[in-house]
Design a protein around this motif. Structure first.
Motif, PDB file in Angstrom:
ATOM      1  N   HIS A  97      -0.873 -81.398  17.208  1.00 60.21           N
ATOM      2  CA  HIS A  97      -1.650 -80.373  16.497  1.00 60.21           C
ATOM      3  C   HIS A  97      -1.124 -79.013  16.955  1.00 60.21           C
ATOM      4  CE1 HIS A  97      -4.282 -83.422  14.942  1.00 60.21           C
ATOM      5  NE2 HIS A  97      -4.532 -83.855  16.157  1.00 60.21           N
ATOM      6  N   GLU A  98      -0.324 -78.383  16.088  1.00 56.19           N
ATOM      7  CA  GLU A  98       0.449 -77.220  16.513  1.00 56.19           C
ATOM      8  C   GLU A  98      -0.395 -75.960  16.726  1.00 56.19           C
ATOM      9  OE1 GLU A  98       4.503 -74.788  15.280  1.00 56.19           O
ATOM     10  OE2 GLU A  98       3.691 -76.316  13.939  1.00 56.19           O
ATOM     11  N   TYR A  99      -1.234 -75.652  15.774  1.00 53.84           N
ATOM     12  CA  TYR A  99      -2.049 -74.438  15.891  1.00 53.84           C
ATOM     13  C   TYR A  99      -3.248 -74.594  14.960  1.00 53.84           C
ATOM     14  CZ  TYR A  99       0.006 -72.856  11.446  1.00 53.84           C
ATOM     15  OH  TYR A  99       0.388 -72.753  10.141  1.00 53.84           O
ATOM     16  N   ILE A 100      -4.026 -73.556  14.816  1.00 44.75           N
ATOM     17  CA  ILE A 100      -5.233 -73.680  13.990  1.00 44.75           C
ATOM     18  C   ILE A 100      -5.328 -72.530  12.988  1.00 44.75           C
ATOM     19  CG2 ILE A 100      -6.657 -75.061  15.546  1.00 44.75           C
ATOM     20  CD1 ILE A 100      -7.319 -71.410  15.519  1.00 44.75           C
ATOM     21  N   ASN A 101      -5.987 -72.823  11.880  1.00 43.46           N
ATOM     22  CA  ASN A 101      -6.393 -71.783  10.953  1.00 43.46           C
ATOM     23  C   ASN A 101      -7.828 -71.431  11.327  1.00 43.46           C
ATOM     24  OD1 ASN A 101      -7.548 -70.433   8.629  1.00 43.46           O
ATOM     25  ND2 ASN A 101      -5.712 -71.050   7.505  1.00 43.46           N
ATOM     26  N   GLN A 102      -8.005 -70.275  11.948  1.00 46.44           N
ATOM     27  CA  GLN A 102      -9.322 -69.912  12.489  1.00 46.44           C
ATOM     28  C   GLN A 102     -10.408 -69.904  11.425  1.00 46.44           C
ATOM     29  OE1 GLN A 102      -7.373 -66.361  14.208  1.00 46.44           O
ATOM     30  NE2 GLN A 102      -8.550 -66.787  16.047  1.00 46.44           N
ATOM     31  N   LEU A 103     -10.067 -69.487  10.223  1.00 47.21           N
ATOM     32  CA  LEU A 103     -11.068 -69.397   9.166  1.00 47.21           C
ATOM     33  C   LEU A 103     -11.698 -70.752   8.880  1.00 47.21           C
ATOM     34  CD1 LEU A 103     -12.249 -67.279   7.193  1.00 47.21           C
ATOM     35  CD2 LEU A 103     -10.490 -67.990   5.543  1.00 47.21           C
ATOM     36  N   PHE A 104     -10.862 -71.811   8.895  1.00 48.33           N
ATOM     37  CA  PHE A 104     -11.365 -73.149   8.585  1.00 48.33           C
ATOM     38  C   PHE A 104     -11.926 -73.866   9.816  1.00 48.33           C
ATOM     39  CE2 PHE A 104      -7.767 -72.886   5.340  1.00 48.33           C
ATOM     40  CZ  PHE A 104      -8.611 -72.403   4.344  1.00 48.33           C
ATOM     41  N   VAL A 105     -11.393 -73.557  11.000  1.00 53.60           N
ATOM     42  CA  VAL A 105     -11.783 -74.296  12.213  1.00 53.60           C
ATOM     43  C   VAL A 105     -13.012 -73.701  12.881  1.00 53.60           C
ATOM     44  CG1 VAL A 105     -11.050 -74.876  14.563  1.00 53.60           C
ATOM     45  CG2 VAL A 105      -9.475 -75.222  12.650  1.00 53.60           C
ATOM     46  N   SER A 106     -12.997 -72.387  13.121  1.00 50.87           N
ATOM     47  CA  SER A 106     -14.099 -71.770  13.864  1.00 50.87           C
ATOM     48  C   SER A 106     -14.925 -70.803  13.026  1.00 50.87           C
ATOM     49  CB  SER A 106     -13.549 -71.022  15.081  1.00 50.87           C
ATOM     50  OG  SER A 106     -12.734 -69.924  14.679  1.00 50.87           O
ATOM     51  N   GLY A 107     -14.467 -70.523  11.801  1.00 52.94           N
ATOM     52  CA  GLY A 107     -15.189 -69.579  10.953  1.00 52.94           C
ATOM     53  C   GLY A 107     -14.900 -68.136  11.279  1.00 52.94           C
ATOM     54  N   TYR A 108     -13.983 -67.897  12.232  1.00 50.61           N
ATOM     55  CA  TYR A 108     -13.648 -66.521  12.601  1.00 50.61           C
ATOM     56  C   TYR A 108     -12.597 -65.978  11.646  1.00 50.61           C
ATOM     57  CZ  TYR A 108     -11.746 -62.592  15.250  1.00 50.61           C
ATOM     58  OH  TYR A 108     -11.304 -61.348  15.641  1.00 50.61           O
ATOM     59  N   ASN A 109     -12.858 -64.805  11.061  1.00 46.88           N
ATOM     60  CA  ASN A 109     -11.932 -64.163  10.144  1.00 46.88           C
ATOM     61  C   ASN A 109     -11.344 -62.943  10.833  1.00 46.88           C
ATOM     62  OD1 ASN A 109     -10.490 -63.024   8.057  1.00 46.88           O
ATOM     63  ND2 ASN A 109     -12.137 -63.186   6.537  1.00 46.88           N
ATOM     64  N   TYR A 110     -10.126 -63.090  11.344  1.00 43.29           N
ATOM     65  CA  TYR A 110      -9.515 -61.987  12.088  1.00 43.29           C
ATOM     66  C   TYR A 110      -9.222 -60.782  11.191  1.00 43.29           C
ATOM     67  CZ  TYR A 110      -5.031 -63.489  10.086  1.00 43.29           C
ATOM     68  OH  TYR A 110      -4.021 -63.825   9.235  1.00 43.29           O
ATOM     69  N   ARG A 111      -9.229 -60.996   9.880  1.00 41.53           N
ATOM     70  CA  ARG A 111      -8.995 -59.890   8.946  1.00 41.53           C
ATOM     71  C   ARG A 111     -10.217 -58.983   8.828  1.00 41.53           C
ATOM     72  NH1 ARG A 111      -6.804 -64.474   6.498  1.00 41.53           N
ATOM     73  NH2 ARG A 111      -4.547 -64.391   6.086  1.00 41.53           N
TER      74      ARG A 111
END
Length: 559
Positions: free
Chosen positions: A116-130
């Motif tokens: 598991h290389e990395y994560i898409n935060q929006l889908f995994v933790s709900g955090y939107n860095y934008r």
């Protein structure tokens, strides 16, 4: 490189597998499985049936779907969020896959390892860095750290379909929270145990049937340690996840090759193989049981490495070398015997931690993102995918061929040349993962970034979505670059691995919908679950075409 199919067929090498002395382990190194007895004893009637299967390329596509050539179909084995036991779920952005059967006589039941290389935060933790107003919690970070690393699951094929055996005792997760021993006599950053593995890209297996997983872009997680001209260290925070704000783990505990025991999930990090953005680790076992490990640093202007063990079956005792591809020399990253390294570093441990600096001091050749490495089972040549280097106007990448002197993998000299280059003429761009099947056909995936794909202002428009290609070794299509699978929107195909009976290709579909900015409006909805959220998944691709390609060498011998 001017592409001529006729010249390339000659360049491939027309030797049969029997003309090269290849140890049995080479058939199971890297991304190729050891053939089962069922594969090796295929009835002639089956071979004659497969002989009539036609290999037809599919056209480039921008469609949000997993498209396959005629003669192929797929089933999803496991996807992000699926339960694998009472406590654990499958991680995000799966990459490298590797299958080891419990019994060589039964190729349809065994253990699957998945990175598991990395994560898409929006889908995994709900955090939107934008979102500049978004507040991030430690609970969200814990979800992100849980979703990287790797997964071990038992899978079985029943009634023609591969499935996870739920709650099997072997099913385990290795995450960024898992304590992992450092296989070295000197502590690293004051510790003998690291917490977690992360940024796990490609990998390999060992002759003793354990998994190797490689930590690539580790600096995205806890930052990096840099040194000034006086060797004074300073810490650079990560520009992506910022986990160092929540956990004080040293960056020097990451960037290693990690070995996983599939039986119990125990793990160790191999310091002797050096610290950098490892894409993969491909092993070759010598006649005396010593091993040679090839690994590349997936970053612009970084290097190709080779470790040669001094003791049988060891990834600790030995010497790490870096490639000078211009002069064809392997340069020893050996503090004791390299005066230039003694001037800069205090000991061998520091050389290995700062392998990138040490390689440049010795004059190693800068390469264009060396990624996956595989050994050609026909010619014995070492192939290295160089994905691209946009800073040097190499937009489409190439595959490098390394010919070790006299075919000896512990040789310290070699010849390097371009095997094949990407671009409009060859029909592919940005080669990444490589895999040889049991006939010696070369399969490879591509890695055009989601931000560049299908954009008129980028040089990748004609290639459309990322794909899986094959270059056949035999028959009318020998030497052709043939697209056989097209990925969903924004996705990358990774980790090709063949089952021991040659009937299944395991493949990861990674980060579909990667460019999504609003979770309510994802750029991809593959694999088309009810929630319409894109999910990375491992698929099993089957069909007559897979069987034919794996048995091409046998089919060619039928009158």
């Amino acid at each position: 490189m001017e592409y001529s199919r006729r010249k390339f067929i000659s360049f491939l090498g027309k030797a049969t597998l029997g003309t090269v002395i290849v140890p049995q382990f080479l058939i199971s190194c890297g991304n190729t499985s050891k053939p089962s007895s069922e594969f090796e004893n295929t009835p002639e009637a089956v071979l004659k049936k497969l002989k009539n299967v036609v290999l037809e390329a599919i056209q480039p596509s921008a469609k949000d779907d997993l498209l396959l050539a005629n003669g192929l179909k797929y089933d999803i084995i496991v996807k992000y969020g699926d339960k694998i036991n009472e406590q654990d779920t499958f991680g995000d952005n799966n990459d490298f896959t590797c299958f080891i059967p419990f019994d060589e006589k039964n190729p349809k039941d065994g253990l699957l390892w998945v990175n598991h290389e990395y994560i898409n935060q929006l889908f995994v933790s709900g955090y939107n860095y934008r979102d500049s107003d978004a507040i991030r919690t430690k609970e969200q970070v814990d979800k992100e750290m849980y979703s990287v690393g790797g997964t071990i699951v038992r899978i079985k094929e029943e009634n023609g379909k591969w499935q996870v055996v739920e709650n099997d005792p072997h099913n385990k997760r290795i995450t960024a929270h898992t304590p992992i021993k450092l296989n070295w006599d000197t502590p690293i950053a004051g510790k003998t145990t690291a917490i977690g593995t992360l940024s796990n890209c490609s990998g390999g297996i060992t002759p003793w049937n354990t998994f190797l997983t490689c930590e690539e872009n580790y600096d995205n997680c806890f930052g990096e340690i840099t040194y000034d001209e006086n060797n004074k260290p300073s810490r650079i925070p990560s520009s992506y996840y910022g986990w160092e704000k929540y956990y004080d783990h040293s960056p020097e505990h990451y960037g290693w090759v990690v070995e996983i025991n599939p039986k119990d999930g125990s793990a160790q990090k191999h310091i002797a193989l050096g610290r950098f953005a490892h894409e993969c680790c491909t092993l070759y076992e010598l006649a005396d049981k010593r091993v040679v490990a090839y690994t590349g640093d997936d970053k612009n202007n970084e290097h190709l490495y080779k470790f040669i063990s001094s003791k049988p079956s060891s990834l600790k005792e030995g010497t790490l070398y870096v490639a000078d591809t211009i002069n064809g020399k392997w340069l020893a990253l050996d503090w004791e015997n390299q005066p230039l390294l003694k001037e800069k570093f205090k000991d061998q441990t520091e050389v290995l931690i700062r392998a990138r600096e040490a390689a440049k001091i010795l004059g190693a050749t800068e390469l264009n993102r060396p990624e996956d490495i595989e050994i050609d089972p026909i010619t014995g040549h070492v192939l290295v995918s160089l994905t691209n280097n946009k800073s040097k106007n190499d937009f489409h990448g190439s595959i490098l061929k390394v010919e070790e002197t006299d075919g000896k993998y512990d040789a310290l000299t070699f010849k390097a040349s371009t095997y094949i280059a990407g671009g409009e003429e060859t029909g592919f761009s940005c080669p990444d993962n490589l895999a040889f099947d049991m006939s010696g056909n070369l399969w490879f995936t591509t890695d055009i970034s989601g931000s560049s794909m299908n954009r008129e202002d980028k040089p990748y428009m004609s290639f459309k979505n990322n794909s899986l290609f094959v270059i056949p070794r035999y028959g009318k299509s020998a030497g052709e670059v043939i697209r056989v699978v097209s990925a969903p929107t924004d996705a990358e195909l990774t980790g090709p691995w063949f089952s021991p009976d040659g009937k299944t290709l395991f493949l990861s579909v990674q980060h579909p919908g990667e460019q999504t900015k609003d979770i309510k409006s994802p750029t991809s909805t593959w694999p088309f679950d009810k929630d319409n959220i894109p999910k990375s998944s491992v698929v099993a691709i089957t069909g007559d075409l897979i069987e034919k390609m794996n048995k091409l060498r046998q089919i060619e011998n039928i009158n």
